[in-house]
Scaffold this active site. Structure first.
Site, short mmCIF file in Angstrom:
data_model
loop_
_atom_site.label_atom_id
_atom_site.label_comp_id
_atom_site.label_asym_id
_atom_site.label_seq_id
_atom_site.Cartn_x
_atom_site.Cartn_y
_atom_site.Cartn_z
N SER A 78 0.84 -1.24 0.04
CA SER A 78 0.25 -0.03 -0.08
C SER A 78 0.86 1.26 -0.14
O SER A 78 2.08 1.29 0.45
CB SER A 78 -0.96 0.02 1.12
OG SER A 78 -1.63 1.31 1.42
N TYR A 115 -1.96 -1.49 10.45
CA TYR A 115 -2.18 -1.50 9.07
C TYR A 115 -0.83 -0.98 8.33
O TYR A 115 -0.51 -1.58 7.26
CB TYR A 115 -3.26 -0.74 8.48
CG TYR A 115 -3.77 -1.07 7.07
CD1 TYR A 115 -4.44 -2.15 6.55
CD2 TYR A 115 -3.39 0.23 6.15
CE1 TYR A 115 -4.44 -2.31 5.23
CE2 TYR A 115 -3.73 -0.11 4.91
CZ TYR A 115 -4.35 -1.47 4.51
OH TYR A 115 -4.23 -1.60 2.85
#
Length: 204
Positions: free
Chosen positions: A98, A111
């Site tokens: 990401s 995350y």
């Protein structure tokens, strides 16, 4: 799963859906049993519950940390480990990381850390699997307007659009195109790379 099978078969292909738990070694071994693989895409992720539960890192419990890292990092490790014996020469592993890793996005350190681990594993795996002629690359998607992301609302989306060079909403099919490129022969000389899939949000 079954919907994907229908789409593939409707387009003239063949598909089989196998359900597994990416956090369980035996489950992953069972999923890949008897298969001959050309490509593995590690796309399982724990994200949706975090979209509306942003918090500073010192407010994240140890259990929350473990849940996210188990799926997002350990899951990539176990799936890759159990799939590897079934991947032939010139095979490809594509890991979904990401852009939050590069941007240091606040509010969900677990995350961000998990996706950073995916990037680190990608590079180490690429080095280890080079002798087997198996490539390993990562896709770094920008904020993608998925079913999970939509929970954050239109204002959150607009904030991202204002930071991008191109005023365009990133959708799952946009990311799929980059994954297909890394999975296929056109990227045959690429391994250990992180590809930013975004409209001018990150440059490194």
């Amino acid at each position: 799963g079954s919907e994907t099978v229908e789409l593939v078969e409707g387009d003239g292909g063949s598909a089989e859906f196998r359900e597994g738990d990416v956090t369980d070694e035996a489950s992953m071994r069972s999923v890949f049993e008897g298969l001959d693989l050309d490509v593995l895409v590690n796309n399982a992720g724990y994200y949706a519950p975090l979209v509306t539960d942003k918090k500073r890192f010192d407010e994240i419990s140890a259990d929350e940390w473990d849940t996210v890292l188990d799926v997002n990092a350990k899951g990539v490790f176990l799936a890759s480990k159990e799939a590897l014996p079934h991947i032939g020469e010139r095979g490809s592993i594509v890991n979904i990381s990401s852009s939050v890793v590069s941007l240091g996005v606040p509010g969900f350190l677990h995350y961000v850390a998990s996706k950073g681990a995916v990037l680190a594993m990608t590079r180490a795996m690429a080095t280890e699997l080079g002798d087997l002629d198996v490539r390993v690359n990562a896709v770094m998607p920008a904020y993608t307007w998925s079913e999970a992301s939509q929970q954050a609302g239109e204002d959150y989306l607009q904030n991202h659009l204002e930071k991008q060079d191109i005023d365009r909403v990133v959708r799952p099919e946009d990311i799929a195109g980059v994954v297909a490129f890394l999975a296929g022969p056109d990227s045959g000389i690429m391994t250990g790379q992180a590809v930013n899939a975004d409209p001018g949000l990150t440059y490194y």
